[in-house]
Motif scaffolding. Sequence first.
Motif, mmCIF file in Angstrom:
data_model
loop_
_atom_site.group_PDB
_atom_site.id
_atom_site.type_symbol
_atom_site.label_atom_id
_atom_site.label_comp_id
_atom_site.label_asym_id
_atom_site.label_seq_id
_atom_site.Cartn_x
_atom_site.Cartn_y
_atom_site.Cartn_z
ATOM 1 N N LEU A 104 0.744 -1.345 0.132
ATOM 2 C CA LEU A 104 -0.002 -0.003 0.036
ATOM 3 C C LEU A 104 0.824 1.192 0.113
ATOM 4 C CD1 LEU A 104 -3.291 0.621 1.452
ATOM 5 C CD2 LEU A 104 -1.528 2.185 2.344
ATOM 6 N N ASP A 105 0.441 2.026 -0.822
ATOM 7 C CA ASP A 105 1.466 3.467 -0.952
ATOM 8 C C ASP A 105 0.267 4.494 -0.439
ATOM 9 O OD1 ASP A 105 3.548 2.393 -2.169
ATOM 10 O OD2 ASP A 105 3.468 3.830 -3.833
ATOM 11 N N GLY A 106 0.656 5.380 0.415
ATOM 12 C CA GLY A 106 -0.154 6.513 0.712
ATOM 13 C C GLY A 106 -0.770 7.439 -0.213
ATOM 14 N N GLY A 107 0.116 7.498 -1.377
ATOM 15 C CA GLY A 107 -0.470 8.069 -2.571
ATOM 16 C C GLY A 107 -1.679 7.578 -3.269
ATOM 17 N N GLY A 133 -6.901 3.572 -4.032
ATOM 18 C CA GLY A 133 -6.690 3.023 -5.382
ATOM 19 C C GLY A 133 -6.118 1.659 -5.426
ATOM 20 N N LEU A 134 -6.537 0.821 -6.342
ATOM 21 C CA LEU A 134 -6.055 -0.643 -6.557
ATOM 22 C C LEU A 134 -5.195 -0.203 -7.904
ATOM 23 C CD1 LEU A 134 -6.170 -3.580 -5.621
ATOM 24 C CD2 LEU A 134 -7.883 -3.795 -7.185
ATOM 25 N N GLU A 187 -4.912 3.805 -15.370
ATOM 26 C CA GLU A 187 -4.141 4.708 -15.814
ATOM 27 C C GLU A 187 -2.887 5.613 -15.120
ATOM 28 O OE1 GLU A 187 -6.379 7.279 -18.283
ATOM 29 O OE2 GLU A 187 -7.797 5.769 -19.168
ATOM 30 N N MET A 188 -3.558 5.851 -13.784
ATOM 31 C CA MET A 188 -2.737 6.674 -13.002
ATOM 32 C C MET A 188 -1.790 5.739 -12.168
ATOM 33 S SD MET A 188 -4.010 9.924 -13.316
ATOM 34 C CE MET A 188 -5.622 10.619 -14.042
ATOM 35 N N LEU A 189 -0.820 6.804 -11.618
ATOM 36 C CA LEU A 189 0.397 5.944 -11.014
ATOM 37 C C LEU A 189 -0.157 5.934 -9.493
ATOM 38 C CD1 LEU A 189 3.057 5.322 -10.059
ATOM 39 C CD2 LEU A 189 3.720 7.616 -9.609
ATOM 40 N N HIS A 190 -1.059 6.890 -9.045
ATOM 41 C CA HIS A 190 -1.659 6.807 -7.748
ATOM 42 C C HIS A 190 -2.786 7.556 -7.779
ATOM 43 C CE1 HIS A 190 2.472 6.703 -5.267
ATOM 44 N NE2 HIS A 190 2.005 5.536 -5.389
ATOM 45 N N LEU A 191 -3.802 6.988 -6.775
ATOM 46 C CA LEU A 191 -5.167 7.555 -7.028
ATOM 47 C C LEU A 191 -5.169 9.169 -6.783
ATOM 48 C CD1 LEU A 191 -8.282 6.778 -6.659
ATOM 49 C CD2 LEU A 191 -7.920 7.350 -4.217
ATOM 50 N N GLY A 243 -4.658 11.843 -9.709
ATOM 51 C CA GLY A 243 -6.100 12.387 -10.487
ATOM 52 C C GLY A 243 -7.114 12.853 -9.625
ATOM 53 N N LEU A 244 -6.975 12.944 -8.113
ATOM 54 C CA LEU A 244 -7.840 13.409 -7.376
ATOM 55 C C LEU A 244 -7.132 14.174 -6.161
ATOM 56 C CD1 LEU A 244 -9.753 10.173 -6.620
ATOM 57 C CD2 LEU A 244 -10.755 12.063 -8.095
ATOM 58 N N ALA A 245 -8.125 15.322 -5.729
ATOM 59 C CA ALA A 245 -7.749 16.039 -4.540
ATOM 60 C C ALA A 245 -9.143 16.539 -3.924
ATOM 61 C CB ALA A 245 -7.078 17.222 -4.956
ATOM 62 N N TYR A 246 -9.352 15.978 -2.361
ATOM 63 C CA TYR A 246 -10.537 16.353 -1.879
ATOM 64 C C TYR A 246 -10.225 17.538 -1.126
ATOM 65 C CZ TYR A 246 -14.836 16.354 1.075
ATOM 66 O OH TYR A 246 -15.784 16.522 1.737
ATOM 67 N N LEU A 247 -10.941 18.599 -1.423
ATOM 68 C CA LEU A 247 -10.868 19.852 -0.791
ATOM 69 C C LEU A 247 -11.859 20.320 0.308
ATOM 70 C CD1 LEU A 247 -10.548 22.109 -4.099
ATOM 71 C CD2 LEU A 247 -8.695 20.734 -2.895
#
Length: 256
Positions: free
Chosen positions: A115-118, A130-131, A161-165, A168-172
């Motif tokens: 598991l990566d924190g990213g 993200g899996l 497609e993405m390296l990490h979840l 492509g995402l940021a919760y604000l």
Amino acid sequence: MFKHTIVRRPAKSMVEGITSAPELGKPDHALALKQHDAYIEALKACGVDVLVLDALEDYPDSCFVEDVAVCTRAGAIITNPGAASRNKEKDYIVDAVKKFYTEDQMAYITAPGTLDGGDVMMVGDHFYVGLSERTNAEGIDQFTKALAKFGMTCEAVEMKEMLHLKTGLAYLENNNLIVGGEFITTPVFEKFNRLEVSEDEAYSCNCIWINDNVIVPAGYPKTQAKVEALGYNVIVVDTSEFRKLDGGLSCLSLRF
């Protein structure tokens, strides 16, 4: 609200870090240090304290401290990074995290789980994971069980497609979600107020919310304008040298 952050100084060896974009060139370490200084000042401007850890020369990517731990309001989880060259970085974050959590507030992801924190996005007490190539199903299962002990929940997100979840995402907070790439059409995120990022500004998906401030990467005016339109105080930080190693703003700190 966040009170604490942890960062790690970029190592000189970062020039040998992992990258999927060699065309961007190798990082300039001296410039990376200056950018890291500005990043730390931006964090402080958001009202948090900053614990600065020494560089780890044996680990070129170790400035991306987000990948080795997930820190929540109730406990911390030491991850098990999926990239072989980065896996042992987790051993060097434990003492720092224990400054803020007791032993019974700690959990650990172990092999064969990775598991990566990213790959972890926190939305209140619910976590999207993200899996990915770095985070596997066993790692998510262990993470889910650890969160349950803290009274929190989790769900996996399929990604291709993405390296990490959080590439492509940021919760604000306040139900606002920056979303780009493959996640624009991911049904699980349809319930959020989504700020869609255009392909030409894809890197700017990786922003960070801290106490009603949003730190955004320099050079992406359309994304910056969308965030400002929501009423957030925006702080711009240049992360050009970290981008060369597939790293962004969230990767450079633990925030809790």
